[in-house]
Scaffold this active site. Structure first.
Site, PDB file in Angstrom:
ATOM      1  N   LEU A 241       3.807  -1.336  29.638  1.00  0.00           N
ATOM      2  CA  LEU A 241       4.299  -1.773  30.851  1.00  0.00           C
ATOM      3  C   LEU A 241       4.718  -0.366  31.447  1.00  0.00           C
ATOM      4  O   LEU A 241       5.553   0.379  30.885  1.00  0.00           O
ATOM      5  CB  LEU A 241       5.478  -2.655  30.600  1.00  0.00           C
ATOM      6  CG  LEU A 241       6.232  -3.318  32.041  1.00  0.00           C
ATOM      7  CD1 LEU A 241       5.082  -4.162  32.537  1.00  0.00           C
ATOM      8  CD2 LEU A 241       7.418  -4.102  31.488  1.00  0.00           C
ATOM      9  N   ASP A 242       4.122  -0.086  32.707  1.00  0.00           N
ATOM     10  CA  ASP A 242       4.340   1.120  33.319  1.00  0.00           C
ATOM     11  C   ASP A 242       5.635   1.415  33.743  1.00  0.00           C
ATOM     12  O   ASP A 242       6.342   0.621  34.032  1.00  0.00           O
ATOM     13  CB  ASP A 242       3.453   1.146  34.587  1.00  0.00           C
ATOM     14  CG  ASP A 242       1.869   0.742  34.250  1.00  0.00           C
ATOM     15  OD1 ASP A 242       1.626   1.006  33.161  1.00  0.00           O
ATOM     16  OD2 ASP A 242       1.316   0.125  35.167  1.00  0.00           O
ATOM     17  N   THR A 243       5.852   2.773  33.904  1.00  0.00           N
ATOM     18  CA  THR A 243       7.208   3.180  34.236  1.00  0.00           C
ATOM     19  C   THR A 243       7.799   2.560  35.506  1.00  0.00           C
ATOM     20  O   THR A 243       8.824   2.118  35.677  1.00  0.00           O
ATOM     21  CB  THR A 243       7.230   4.639  34.318  1.00  0.00           C
ATOM     22  OG1 THR A 243       6.895   5.393  33.029  1.00  0.00           O
ATOM     23  CG2 THR A 243       8.598   5.098  34.809  1.00  0.00           C
TER      24      THR A 243
ATOM     25  N   HIS B  19      -2.638   0.418  33.913  1.00  0.00           N
ATOM     26  CA  HIS B  19      -2.551  -0.152  35.509  1.00  0.00           C
ATOM     27  C   HIS B  19      -3.414  -0.872  36.071  1.00  0.00           C
ATOM     28  O   HIS B  19      -3.711  -0.951  37.066  1.00  0.00           O
ATOM     29  CB  HIS B  19      -2.608   1.516  36.340  1.00  0.00           C
ATOM     30  CG  HIS B  19      -1.679   2.675  36.180  1.00  0.00           C
ATOM     31  ND1 HIS B  19      -0.373   2.289  35.979  1.00  0.00           N
ATOM     32  CD2 HIS B  19      -1.902   3.786  35.485  1.00  0.00           C
ATOM     33  CE1 HIS B  19       0.192   3.459  35.314  1.00  0.00           C
ATOM     34  NE2 HIS B  19      -0.725   4.353  35.516  1.00  0.00           N
TER      35      HIS B  19
END
Length: 228
Positions: free
Chosen positions: A39-41, A124
């Site tokens: 889960l992207d920053t 992403h």
């Protein structure tokens, strides 16, 4: 062990230190667990943590067909045919990708809140996909992984999954894998055996349970879907 964590915006999805950034270690005081998927920053929401390496791999790999549900706040006015285009597939620099389900939750002039269900796990992927069709993402929250929802779990908090939830998750892994295999190998009996495809069997079986979106102190999206 399976733990649900509502990851806040700006938190790196790892336990090891990173200069200038908060990591999972700042919130999760449980030894021996690691993220099942990424889960992207700059994204927030549901992240599953486990001490089972095989389970983590299966949850992350698209071949097991576990769908992830996202709420995305995007720029622009949503076109009427966008859902169809996304379900048919969009070509990105690293190959085609298609969503399993897409719908508009709410909209306002110049922006909208949309729900995207996808079982892809490329980096992403949701942001790149929506940007490719002309709708850059302003905020992204994952609200569901398979049958496990974010529910009322507050931002930055953790909870242990119940035995029932664990069983439902394993069932989703099995069911998702079977759907992928059916789409890959199903044939239409009315056509010659070699090279025929049953397009009906390729359709995803998506559950109809509505998502529940909990508002936390660090979340980008409000329950009404728009920024203040």
């Amino acid at each position: 062990m399976l733990i649900a964590f509502n990851k806040p915006f700006g938190v790196a999805c790892k336990f090891s230190p990173e200069p200038g950034k908060r990591t999972l270690a700042d919130f999760v005081d449980v030894r021996g667990v690691y993220p099942a998927g990424r889960l992207d920053t700059d994204s927030e929401g549901l992240l599953l943590l486990t001490n089972d390496g095989e389970l983590a791999q299966r949850l992350a790999h698209p071949s097991f067909g576990v769908d992830k549900t996202y709420l995305a706040q995007v720029k622009g006015t949503i076109e009427r045919d966008l859902g169809r285009r996304l379900r048919d597939g969009i070509e990105l620099e690293d190959g085609y990708v298609r969503v399993d389900r897409f719908r508009i939750v709410t909209s306002a002039p110049g922006r909208a809140l949309v729900e995207v269900v996808i079982h892809e796990g490329r980096k992403h992927i949701v942001r790149r996909l929506l940007a490719a069709v002309g709708h850059p993402v302003e905020g992204l929250v994952r609200v569901k992984v398979g049958p496990i929802g974010l529910g009322d779990l507050r931002s930055g908090k953790v909870r242990t999954l119940s035995l029932q939830e664990v069983g439902e998750l394993y069932a989703a892994l099995k069911g998702g894998r079977m759907r992928i295999l059916r789409r890959k190998h199903a044939v239409d009996k009315n056509q010659p055996r070699r090279g025929r495809v049953n397009h009906r069997a390729r359709e995803e079986i998506i559950g109809a349970d509505p998502f529940r979106f909990a508002v936390g102190p660090g979340e980008i999206l409000r329950s009404d879907g728009l920024n203040a």
